[in-house]
Design a protein around this motif. Structure first.
Motif, short mmCIF file in Angstrom:
data_model
loop_
_atom_site.label_atom_id
_atom_site.label_comp_id
_atom_site.label_asym_id
_atom_site.label_seq_id
_atom_site.Cartn_x
_atom_site.Cartn_y
_atom_site.Cartn_z
N PRO A 13 -21.28 -7.42 -57.27
CA PRO A 13 -22.62 -7.79 -58.18
C PRO A 13 -21.97 -9.05 -59.35
O PRO A 13 -22.50 -9.72 -59.62
CB PRO A 13 -23.04 -6.62 -58.64
N MET A 14 -20.79 -8.64 -59.98
CA MET A 14 -20.36 -9.57 -60.90
C MET A 14 -20.11 -10.87 -60.32
O MET A 14 -20.36 -11.89 -60.82
CB MET A 14 -18.72 -9.04 -61.16
N HIS A 15 -19.55 -10.85 -59.02
CA HIS A 15 -19.38 -12.34 -58.26
C HIS A 15 -20.94 -13.11 -58.45
O HIS A 15 -20.90 -14.28 -58.78
CB HIS A 15 -18.96 -11.98 -56.95
N ALA A 16 -22.12 -12.36 -57.99
CA ALA A 16 -23.37 -12.91 -58.22
C ALA A 16 -23.59 -13.27 -59.44
O ALA A 16 -24.08 -14.45 -59.67
CB ALA A 16 -24.22 -12.12 -57.57
N ILE A 17 -23.28 -12.40 -60.41
CA ILE A 17 -23.94 -12.64 -62.02
C ILE A 17 -22.92 -14.08 -62.32
O ILE A 17 -23.56 -14.96 -62.90
CB ILE A 17 -23.68 -11.65 -62.94
N ILE A 18 -21.78 -14.25 -62.13
CA ILE A 18 -20.79 -15.14 -62.76
C ILE A 18 -21.38 -16.35 -61.86
O ILE A 18 -21.45 -17.41 -62.59
CB ILE A 18 -19.39 -14.89 -62.60
N ALA A 19 -21.47 -16.28 -60.88
CA ALA A 19 -21.67 -17.50 -59.87
C ALA A 19 -22.99 -18.16 -60.04
O ALA A 19 -23.24 -19.37 -60.52
CB ALA A 19 -21.80 -17.20 -58.44
N LEU A 20 -23.98 -17.34 -60.14
CA LEU A 20 -25.38 -17.72 -60.47
C LEU A 20 -25.35 -18.21 -61.98
O LEU A 20 -26.21 -19.23 -62.35
CB LEU A 20 -26.49 -16.58 -60.19
N SER A 21 -24.83 -17.46 -62.88
CA SER A 21 -24.90 -18.03 -64.27
C SER A 21 -24.13 -19.41 -64.77
O SER A 21 -24.41 -20.14 -65.46
CB SER A 21 -24.11 -17.09 -65.25
N SER A 22 -23.00 -19.51 -63.90
CA SER A 22 -22.28 -20.86 -63.85
C SER A 22 -23.13 -21.76 -63.27
O SER A 22 -23.25 -23.17 -63.65
CB SER A 22 -20.82 -20.74 -63.09
N LEU A 23 -23.86 -21.50 -62.28
CA LEU A 23 -24.69 -22.57 -61.79
C LEU A 23 -25.94 -22.94 -62.54
O LEU A 23 -26.36 -24.21 -62.68
CB LEU A 23 -25.48 -21.97 -60.40
N LEU A 24 -26.36 -21.74 -63.38
CA LEU A 24 -27.55 -22.06 -64.46
C LEU A 24 -27.00 -22.91 -65.48
O LEU A 24 -27.64 -23.76 -66.07
CB LEU A 24 -27.90 -20.51 -64.83
N GLN A 25 -25.52 -23.00 -65.74
CA GLN A 25 -25.02 -23.63 -66.96
C GLN A 25 -24.98 -25.02 -66.60
O GLN A 25 -25.03 -25.89 -67.49
CB GLN A 25 -23.65 -23.00 -67.03
N GLU A 26 -24.83 -25.32 -65.36
CA GLU A 26 -25.01 -26.69 -65.05
C GLU A 26 -26.26 -27.37 -64.92
O GLU A 26 -26.51 -28.66 -64.90
CB GLU A 26 -24.35 -27.15 -63.35
N THR A 27 -27.24 -26.90 -64.99
CA THR A 27 -28.78 -27.39 -65.30
C THR A 27 -28.99 -27.62 -66.78
O THR A 27 -28.28 -27.55 -67.68
CB THR A 27 -29.72 -26.25 -64.78
N ASP A 28 -30.15 -28.33 -66.83
CA ASP A 28 -30.67 -28.89 -68.14
C ASP A 28 -31.10 -27.54 -68.97
O ASP A 28 -32.02 -26.98 -68.57
CB ASP A 28 -31.69 -29.88 -68.15
N LEU A 29 -30.25 -27.34 -70.02
CA LEU A 29 -30.61 -26.24 -70.90
C LEU A 29 -30.60 -26.46 -72.55
O LEU A 29 -30.13 -27.62 -72.71
CB LEU A 29 -29.80 -25.05 -70.69
N THR A 30 -31.68 -25.84 -73.13
CA THR A 30 -31.57 -26.07 -74.57
C THR A 30 -30.48 -25.49 -75.29
O THR A 30 -29.64 -24.76 -74.59
CB THR A 30 -32.83 -25.47 -75.33
N PRO A 31 -30.04 -25.99 -76.37
CA PRO A 31 -28.82 -25.46 -76.93
C PRO A 31 -28.92 -23.83 -77.16
O PRO A 31 -27.81 -23.20 -76.81
CB PRO A 31 -28.72 -25.97 -78.24
N GLU A 32 -30.01 -23.31 -77.56
CA GLU A 32 -29.99 -21.77 -77.53
C GLU A 32 -29.71 -21.23 -76.32
O GLU A 32 -28.97 -20.25 -75.91
CB GLU A 32 -31.34 -21.38 -78.00
#
Length: 739
Positions: free
Chosen positions: A357-376
């Motif tokens: 499950p940690m693999h899924a959390i980190i993988a998906l979070s790193s993918l999310l980090q590559e998207t357009d996000l607000t500073p917060e």
């Protein structure tokens, strides 16, 4: 008128008188010397039986000599014829007397020497007879002693030794009774333990402080005692005959420990047993010297045999006890090994189950980090990623502690940027500290090398644990981190007297100090800080989370790196300071060999993998989806399967990389790798096979490389980690082609 006649100087008659005078003198001299010689002979000869005859003969001779001596003054004038006869007789007497006297001078010493030799030979013969008798007695005694010793030494059983001794002594000496008395447990009495004829019950006791017993115990010789002594009253009363003589001898027990027969005491001081021997009452026999000597020798032999028997029993008992202990230890060892294997198996399973499950959390979070996000939002995602990575590291703590405790963990030595590591710690901890409004500073000394050789991952884990605890137990204030190159005189610490840190030419010691203004620690809690799951006992400093495994693992890692760690605090509410030093190497003296799964170099040759056909094998749907998402994000054309059979059916020449989750059985992983190599015999057609694993063991990674894997990637995997792994693996394959 002149006369030519010669006148004689002596007149004829006067000349005869002169001859008689001279003859009487020598006769008298001879008569007086002969008695003197006879007196000397009688005095020196101790065997002449007729001394009184010699005395009378000597007196007669003296008187005769006196008569002749008187004649010297009573000469009368005789006729010439008478004078000639007397003169002739006296001359002959004088000659014979002198000859007899001279002969006796030579004969007497010979007579004396003959008698002396005869007496000497008689005395020698008598002495030899006595010595032969002694030798025969000694031979007989020696024969009996050898027989008894052989019988006694033929067994090492104490009961057999004592019983055989009594039987053999009774047979050899013709005894009516023979008994052995042993000291009781209290040592105040002697107990009847063995008898020859069994005329008295075993167990009868007598006081040890009796005159007869004290007399025997005071000497090592056999002593005659009264037949009416308490230890000798073992025969039935009989009015017909006088009781035979009795002797007793002590038997040393030779300081034996744990020596018990019929509940005999453990003899730690020198004590004696008593052997009593009785001659038959129906004879006038008496004890002879050689018999007493035999008894004394046998007593000593019995003592030696008993000591040997006791030693054998002690060694047998110790051997049996040792065997029991060895069996128990072997059983405990097997149980411990079984428990360790069960624990390791459990931890390995839990490690895999948690990392998935940690693999899924980190993988998906790193993918999310590559998207357009607000500073917060980006800060939140970064915090999630950092916390997830920290959590993944903490998951390893349980496995690390297990390997540390069984000694199987080894440091992974490599060259790394020491300054960058310390700054990375600061960057990781700042977001968490900023939430609690804690000010964190880092100070690096100018002499601290920028690059060092050591286990980067373990060192970072140590510092993160210590700094994380400082943040955890601080509500406000600041946290300062300082790192310096330790001087040799500052390495010795009284808290670790057995540790002798010695920096050499190829290494140095780094001293790290983390100081906070937090809750502080009471003196009674400091010794418990490095204990697993330790928790403060002071309400003011208690934290619901406790210390967990962090500090316990830190201490073991620091010790493994040749250093020491301790924590200081002036008390509750006054903050605390954690200090440790570790041994690191200079990078110029390290020959590094990098594996494909290690950290990528600073410059990467490829960052986009558009059109790269990748096959993913994973039996876990969530993990398979996360891995596919990472690869798709990097531009790869991804095909996913859930089993080895599907992999072999789906793979084509266009697939350049295969990511295989090795939660599959080792045989399946090996079979897939072998089948892939057989399907593509040409080297340029073979795809790269990369193992995705949750196992952090270095030996397991090396084993995967040996069975045909081209690389190993440890879960959990982020976008950046996947990009580095792909770039490194593709460059590795290209190099293989050029070779």
């Amino acid at each position: 008128m002149e006369c030519n006649c010669i006148e004689p100087q002596w007149p004829p008659d006067e000349l005869l008188m002169k001859y008689q005078y001279i003859s009487d003198f020598f006769i008298a001299l001879a008569y007086f010397s002969i008695p003197l010689e006879l007196i000397y002979f009688v005095k020196k000869s101790a065997v002449f039986p007729y001394k009184w005859v010699l005395v009378q003969f000597g007196a007669f001779i003296v008187l005769c000599g006196a008569t002749h001596l008187i004649n010297l003054w009573t000469f009368n004038v005789h006729t010439r014829t008478v004078a000639i006869v007397m003169t002739t007789a006296k001359v002959l007497t004088a000659a014979v007397s002198c000859a007899t006297a001279l002969m006796l001078v030579h004969i007497i010493p010979d007579l004396l020497s003959v008698k002396t030799r005869e007496l000497f030979l008689k005395n020698k013969a008598a002495e030899l007879d006595r010595e032969m008798g002694i030798i025969r007695t000694q031979e007989e005694t020696g024969r009996h002693v050898r027989m008894l010793t052989h019988e006694i030494r033929s067994t090492l059983n104490r009961h057999t030794i004592l019983k055989t001794t009594l039987v053999e002594l009774g047979r050899t000496l013709g005894l009516e009774e023979c008994a052995l008395w042993m000291p009781t447990r209290s040592g105040l009495e002697l107990q009847l333990s063995y008898t020859l004829r069994h005329q008295n019950p075993v167990g009868f006791t007598v006081p040890i402080q009796s005159p007869a017993i004290n007399q025997v115990f005071s000497t090592n010789r056999a002593v005659k005692i009264s037949p009416n002594s308490p230890v000798a009253r073992l025969r039935p009363a009989s009015g017909k005959y006088m009781l035979g003589e009795v002797v007793a001898v002590r038997v040393p027990l030779l300081h034996l420990n744990n020596f018990q027969i019929y509940d005999w005491p453990e003899l730690t001081t020198k004590r004696y047993a008593l052997m009593v021997l009785m001659l038959p009452s129906d004879s006038a026999r008496q004890w002879h010297v050689h018999e007493l000597e035999l008894v004394e020798v046998v007593a000593d032999q019995v003592a030696v045999a008993l000591s040997h028997a006791a030693i054998l029993e002690e060694s047998t008992r110790a051997r049996d006890l040792l065997m029991e202990q060895n069996v128990a230890l072997d059983l405990a060892r097997r149980e411990a090994e079984t428990a360790v294997r069960a624990r390791n198996d459990f931890l390995a399973v839990m490690n895999h189950e948690m990392r998935t499950p940690m693999h899924a959390i980190i993988a998906l979070s790193s993918l999310l980090q590559e998207t357009d996000l607000t500073p917060e939002q980006r800060l939140m995602v970064e915090t999630i990623l950092k916390s997830s990575n920290l959590l993944a590291t903490l998951i390893n703590d349980v496995l690390d502690l297990s390997r540390l405790e069984d000694g199987s963990l080894e440091l992974d030595i490599a060259t790394f940027n020491l300054h960058a590591l310390l700054k990375e710690v600061l960057n990781l901890i700042k977001p968490v500290a900023s939430i609690k409004r804690l000010f964190v500073t880092l100070s690096l000394s100018s002499d601290l090398p920028e690059y060092a050789a050591g286990d980067e991952k373990r060192l970072m884990q140590i510092i993160l644990n210590i700094v994380g605890n400082a943040v955890k137990f601080s509500k406000e204030g600041s946290i300062s981190i300082s790192a310096v190159m330790a001087k040799p005189d500052s390495l010795r610490d009284p808290r670790a007297p057995d540790l002798f840190p010695l920096p050499g030419d190829g290494n140095f010691y780094m001293r790290v100090q983390v100081k906070d203004t937090g809750l502080g620690i009471s003196q009674q809690d400091i010794p418990k800080l490095f204990t697993k799951f330790a928790e403060s006992q002071s309400p003011a400093s208690r934290n619901p989370g406790g210390n967990g495994l962090g500090l316990a693992i830190c201490k073991r890692f620091v010790n493994l790196m040749g250093g020491n760690i301790w924590i200081e605090s002036e008390g509750l509410g006054k903050g605390s300071t954690a200090v440790f030093y570790v041994k690191l190497g200079f990078p110029a003296r390290l020959n590094d060999s990098r594996l494909p799964h290690m950290r990528a170099p600073a410059k990467l040759g490829q960052t986009n993998f558009s059109g790269l056909k990748v096959l993913v094998i994973d039996d876990n749907g969530v993990s398979r989806t996360a891995t596919k998402g990472l690869l798709v994000h990097l531009g790869c054309d991804v095909t996913t399967v859930s089993s080895a059979e599907e992999c072999l059916q789906a793979i084509t020449k266009e697939h350049r990389v295969i990511f295989m989750d090795v939660s599959l059985s080792p045989s399946d992983s090996y079979n897939v790798a072998r089948s892939v190599h057989e399907m593509f015999p040409k080297r340029h057609e073979k795809p790269l096979i990369v193992a995705l694993t949750s196992n952090t063991d270095k030996a397991a990674k090396e084993s995967l490389l040996r069975v045909g894997m081209d690389g190993v990637v440890l879960k959990p995997v982020s976008v950046e980690k996947m990009r580095v792994a792909l770039s490194e693996l593709l460059e590795h394959k290209k190099g293989l082609f050029e070779a």
